[in-house]
Design an enzyme around this catalytic site. Structure first.
Site, PDB file in Angstrom:
ATOM      1  N   GLU A 222      -7.781   2.119   1.814  1.00 19.48           N
ATOM      2  CA  GLU A 222      -7.317   1.799   0.460  1.00 19.48           C
ATOM      3  C   GLU A 222      -8.117   0.612  -0.075  1.00 19.48           C
ATOM      4  O   GLU A 222      -8.587  -0.233   0.687  1.00 19.48           O
ATOM      5  CB  GLU A 222      -5.824   1.488   0.469  1.00 19.48           C
ATOM      6  CG  GLU A 222      -5.378   0.411   1.455  1.00 19.48           C
ATOM      7  CD  GLU A 222      -5.561  -1.002   0.948  1.00 19.48           C
ATOM      8  OE1 GLU A 222      -5.712  -1.164  -0.277  1.00 19.48           O
ATOM      9  OE2 GLU A 222      -5.554  -1.928   1.770  1.00 19.48           O
TER      10      GLU A 222
ATOM     11  N   CYS B  44      -4.933  -9.939   2.898  1.00 19.42           N
ATOM     12  CA  CYS B  44      -6.129  -9.127   3.179  1.00 19.42           C
ATOM     13  C   CYS B  44      -7.347  -9.966   3.562  1.00 19.42           C
ATOM     14  O   CYS B  44      -7.772  -9.953   4.713  1.00 19.42           O
ATOM     15  CB  CYS B  44      -6.447  -8.247   1.977  1.00 19.42           C
ATOM     16  SG  CYS B  44      -5.243  -6.940   1.699  1.00 19.42           S
TER      17      CYS B  44
ATOM     18  N   VAL C  29       0.831  -1.203   0.000  1.00 21.99           N
ATOM     19  CA  VAL C  29       0.000   0.000   0.000  1.00 21.99           C
ATOM     20  C   VAL C  29       0.866   1.253   0.000  1.00 21.99           C
ATOM     21  O   VAL C  29       0.673   2.152  -0.820  1.00 21.99           O
ATOM     22  CB  VAL C  29      -0.950   0.001   1.214  1.00 21.99           C
ATOM     23  CG1 VAL C  29      -1.737   1.315   1.273  1.00 21.99           C
ATOM     24  CG2 VAL C  29      -1.914  -1.174   1.134  1.00 21.99           C
TER      25      VAL C  29
ATOM     26  N   LEU D 299      -6.826  -0.996  -3.097  1.00 23.15           N
ATOM     27  CA  LEU D 299      -6.009  -1.517  -4.192  1.00 23.15           C
ATOM     28  C   LEU D 299      -5.942  -3.033  -4.158  1.00 23.15           C
ATOM     29  O   LEU D 299      -6.095  -3.661  -3.108  1.00 23.15           O
ATOM     30  CB  LEU D 299      -4.611  -0.905  -4.168  1.00 23.15           C
ATOM     31  CG  LEU D 299      -3.691  -1.145  -2.961  1.00 23.15           C
ATOM     32  CD1 LEU D 299      -2.982  -2.492  -3.060  1.00 23.15           C
ATOM     33  CD2 LEU D 299      -2.668  -0.026  -2.870  1.00 23.15           C
TER      34      LEU D 299
END
Length: 465
Positions: free
Chosen positions: A149, A261, A11, A151
């Site tokens: 974020e 994640c 990130v 992404l």
């Protein structure tokens, strides 16, 4: 604007480079001096398409540089993005936020009056409020905001420069104005901008990841049903994906999700909900996690059945080590979990991956590795396709058949051209597709893959070669 980015993992490194790309002057911070040196030489510390080129441009422009000093960062600018990791705690499903806390505490004594500290790390809801209370004690003129974020590894640069949405959780109009200025090029391009409170912003990220993880586990649960019913999960997924209320993304049946994640985020979300007294509301996430883990065991079961019920004295070629394509990240990689489980049962396992071999070897040194696909499959009794790299879809199955001992393939990602492999003489199997090569469950079988080999290997047409 002048800003800092604290933490230069996936990130942080991408965010720093992208902020410099759109014109800001950026100072990145990391406690790892080797990583800082690498970034100052415009070298990405991970495999991420487009990042090396972005670093080369922005470092050369003078708009981007890196340091190990939090104090220097605090004095450099009045805007700071926190991008450090929040891994799962070693003895709990909850998120470990010590690195977020350390970043804020480390900067606090040197923060300029009026500084805005913006969290991008994925954290349990309530973290921003807790940190804001702490800052009021040690840096009363500073303010906390949250800007999650979204992404994806493998497309992180694109996702940062052209995001699907921007979410900011703020406590003042001033903080909103600062963040609108930061992202002005994106907003001019029409990117949706959601301004809300910090708690809602924190929840947006974990809610999104939980929904996507649920969608993946749902189609993999359907794969189990298809194995029992003699149906084809790939056709099922295509058919229900045409429903505009459902859609095709994340309905790819196969080995399931991994990485840094989804697994830890859904566990941390469930743990935080329990702390808030809302555990029952997200109790389904425990089953989502279990379905995902079960896909790895089911893949090993399927592979074992194909080689006659035991991996002893079998050679297995593995295609893929990264948890997803276009990444060298092997954290919680389903591919390596399966490869190591097969090795632990007695197989000689050789692993290929286009980018993740070094990281894989560090994480699983017991496995063997090679940078050449035919070498990974040389003399193999079975080939496992475990990470859907584009390179593997371009393999000539006829040429690969010449180097294996038996042309047996498990397409654990359901992304290969099965017909092409079959025409080249391969027996292909996949979870949720018991009809491949005419295979069916044995009527009296008790295990999930008893019918794949029937009473004897010779009963299956794929086993006659």
């Amino acid at each position: 604007m002048k800003l800092t980015v604290i933490g230069t993992g996936y990130v942080g490194a991408v965010h720093a480079a992208c902020m410099a790309e759109i014109g800001h002057t950026v100072l990145g911070v990391d406690i790892n001096p080797d990583r800082v040196d690498l970034l100052n030489r415009a070298k990405a510390p991970m495999h991420e398409p487009g990042l090396d080129e972005l670093l080369t441009r922005t470092v050369a422009s003078g708009r981007l540089r890196f340091t190990t000093s939090l104090a220097q960062a605090a004095r450099f600018a009045g805007l700071h993005f926190i991008c450090v990791g929040t891994p799962q705690q070693p003895d709990s499903p909850a998120a470990d936020v010590r690195y977020v806390d350390a970043a804020v505490e480390g900067m606090a004594p040197d923060l300029r009056p009026g500084s805005l500290v913006v969290g991008k790390s994925t954290v349990p809801v309530g973290t921003a409020a807790r940190l804001a209370a702490r800052l009021r004690q040690v840096a009363p003129q500073a303010e906390i905001a949250w800007n999650p974020e979204f992404l994806r590894e493998g497309s992180a640069v694109r996702d940062t420069l052209w995001p699907e949405r921007l979410v900011v959780g703020v406590s003042s109009a001033r903080a909103e104005a600062v963040l609108r200025d930061v992202y002005a090029p994106m907003l001019r391009g029409g990117v949706p901008f959601f301004c809300t409170d910090p708690s809602t912003a924190e929840l947006v990220k974990v809610a999104a990841n939980s929904f996507l993880a649920t969608k993946i586990s749902f189609i993999n649960a359907m794969a189990e049903v298809c194995d029992a019913a003699g149906a084809d999960v790939t056709t099922l997924a295509q058919a229900i994906g045409e429903d505009s209320r459902i859609g095709h993304p994340f309905l790819q049946p196969g080995l399931g999700f991994g990485g840094s994640c989804f697994p830890k985020d859904i566990r941390a979300f469930a743990a935080r909900a329990e702390e808030l007294g809302a555990g029952k509301a997200v109790a389904f996430l425990h089953e989502v996690d279990e379905i995902n883990t079960r896909q790895r065991r089911r893949t090993v079961d399927l592979a074992r059945a194909l080689v006659g019920g035991s991996f002893a004295d079998r050679n297995v070629g593995v295609l893929g080590a990264a948890f997803k394509p276009d990444s060298d990240d092997v954290r919680d990689s389903p591919a390596l979990a399966v490869a190591d489980a097969v090795r632990a049962e007695g197989a000689e396992v050789r692993v290929h991956d286009p980018a993740a071999l070094d990281n894989a070897q560090a994480a699983f040194p017991e496995l063997k590795y090679t940078s050449v696909v035919p070498e990974a499959c040389d003399g193999a009794d079975l080939v496992l396709h475990l990470t859907p790299w584009r390179e593997y879809a371009e393999i000539d199955p006829a040429l690969l058949a010449r180097v294996v001992r038996r042309p047996l393939l498990v397409d654990a990602r359901n992304t290969l051209d099965v017909q092409a492999w079959q025409q080249a003489g391969w027996c292909v199997r996949a979870l949720g597709r018991p009809g491949l090569n005419g295979a069916h469950r044995h009527a009296t079988g008790t295990g999930p893959y008893d019918g794949l080999i029937g009473v004897s290997l010779e009963s299956d047409p794929c086993m006659s070669s």
